[in-house]
Design a protein around this motif. Structure first.
Motif, PDB file in Angstrom:
ATOM      1  N   THR A   1      -5.510  -0.996   5.520  1.00 17.64           N
ATOM      2  CA  THR A   1      -5.733   0.435   5.339  1.00 17.64           C
ATOM      3  C   THR A   1      -4.458   1.194   5.672  1.00 17.64           C
ATOM      4  O   THR A   1      -3.894   1.013   6.767  1.00 17.64           O
TER       5      THR A   1
ATOM      6  N   ASP B   1      -3.949  -5.740  -4.939  1.00 16.39           N
ATOM      7  CA  ASP B   1      -5.251  -6.412  -5.003  1.00 16.39           C
ATOM      8  C   ASP B   1      -5.421  -7.404  -3.860  1.00 16.39           C
ATOM      9  O   ASP B   1      -6.532  -7.584  -3.346  1.00 16.39           O
ATOM     10  N   SER B   2      -4.340  -8.029  -3.453  1.00 14.91           N
ATOM     11  CA  SER B   2      -4.422  -9.083  -2.441  1.00 14.91           C
ATOM     12  C   SER B   2      -4.786  -8.561  -1.051  1.00 14.91           C
ATOM     13  O   SER B   2      -5.166  -9.342  -0.174  1.00 14.91           O
ATOM     14  N   VAL B   3      -4.670  -7.240  -0.840  1.00 13.30           N
ATOM     15  CA  VAL B   3      -4.953  -6.700   0.492  1.00 13.30           C
ATOM     16  C   VAL B   3      -6.130  -5.734   0.501  1.00 13.30           C
ATOM     17  O   VAL B   3      -6.532  -5.249   1.566  1.00 13.30           O
ATOM     18  N   LYS B   4      -6.684  -5.441  -0.671  1.00  9.48           N
ATOM     19  CA  LYS B   4      -7.813  -4.505  -0.737  1.00  9.48           C
ATOM     20  C   LYS B   4      -8.978  -5.001   0.116  1.00  9.48           C
ATOM     21  O   LYS B   4      -9.338  -6.167   0.082  1.00  9.48           O
ATOM     22  N   GLY B   5      -9.528  -4.091   0.910  1.00  6.91           N
ATOM     23  CA  GLY B   5     -10.633  -4.436   1.787  1.00  6.91           C
ATOM     24  C   GLY B   5     -10.193  -4.983   3.130  1.00  6.91           C
ATOM     25  O   GLY B   5     -11.020  -5.119   4.040  1.00  6.91           O
ATOM     26  N   ARG B   6      -8.917  -5.295   3.273  1.00  2.67           N
ATOM     27  CA  ARG B   6      -8.404  -5.822   4.546  1.00  2.67           C
ATOM     28  C   ARG B   6      -7.387  -4.885   5.198  1.00  2.67           C
ATOM     29  O   ARG B   6      -7.332  -4.800   6.427  1.00  2.67           O
TER      30      ARG B   6
ATOM     31  N   ALA C   1       0.848  -1.195   0.000  1.00  7.27           N
ATOM     32  CA  ALA C   1       0.000   0.000   0.000  1.00  7.27           C
ATOM     33  C   ALA C   1       0.871   1.228   0.000  1.00  7.27           C
ATOM     34  O   ALA C   1       2.000   1.199   0.504  1.00  7.27           O
TER      35      ALA C   1
ATOM     36  N   THR D   1      -4.332   7.055  -2.176  1.00  5.86           N
ATOM     37  CA  THR D   1      -3.856   5.751  -1.743  1.00  5.86           C
ATOM     38  C   THR D   1      -3.893   4.735  -2.871  1.00  5.86           C
ATOM     39  O   THR D   1      -4.637   4.876  -3.838  1.00  5.86           O
ATOM     40  N   ASN D   2      -3.089   3.699  -2.718  1.00  2.86           N
ATOM     41  CA  ASN D   2      -3.008   2.627  -3.698  1.00  2.86           C
ATOM     42  C   ASN D   2      -2.746   1.340  -2.937  1.00  2.86           C
ATOM     43  O   ASN D   2      -1.929   1.327  -2.012  1.00  2.86           O
ATOM     44  N   TYR D   3      -3.446   0.270  -3.315  1.00  2.00           N
ATOM     45  CA  TYR D   3      -3.312  -1.008  -2.616  1.00  2.00           C
ATOM     46  C   TYR D   3      -3.074  -2.149  -3.593  1.00  2.00           C
ATOM     47  O   TYR D   3      -3.586  -2.141  -4.718  1.00  2.00           O
TER      48      TYR D   3
END
Length: 115
Positions: free
Chosen positions: A68, A61-66, A49, A57-59
């Motif tokens: 911050t 894909d494997s951590v999006k939604g988990r 991230a 911000t940029n995340y």
């Protein structure tokens, strides 16, 4: 020069949470963006991230939604809140600061997700 000091790693069970902190000092006015990378054994370092000075911000894909990412400008600190951790999140997590044309790294902090 920018110095980065990370903290907050450790051992956590699957589904648990951890918060990583990265405190910046030195020429912080030159920092454009800060981020977190991780490197698991036998794998390449990857972006987890990032957050710019403007707050974008940029995340991965494997951590999006988990996960911050956030920053406290008054404390010159960037945080990574990690929820719903999975065993595949196990890695050494590194803080990064981009201050073009230079790039700075912290010493890394181990995150282990295991029951």
């Amino acid at each position: 020069q920018v110095q980065l000091v990370e903290s907050g790693g450790g051992l956590v069970q699957p589904g648990g949470s951890l918060r990583l902190s990265c405190a910046a000092s030195g020429s912080i006015f030159s920092i454009y963006a800060m981020g977190w990378y991780r490197q698991a054994p036998g794998k390449q370092r990857e972006l987890v991230a990032a957050i710019t000075s403007g707050g974008s911000t940029n995340y991965a894909d494997s951590v999006k939604g988990r996960f911050t990412i956030s920053r406290d400008n008054a404390k010159n600190t960037v945080y990574l809140q990690m929820n719903s951790l999975k065993p595949e999140d196990t890695a050494v997590y590194y803080c990064n600061a981009e201050a073009p044309p230079d790039s700075y790294w912290g010493q890394g902090t181990q995150v282990t997700v295991s029951s």
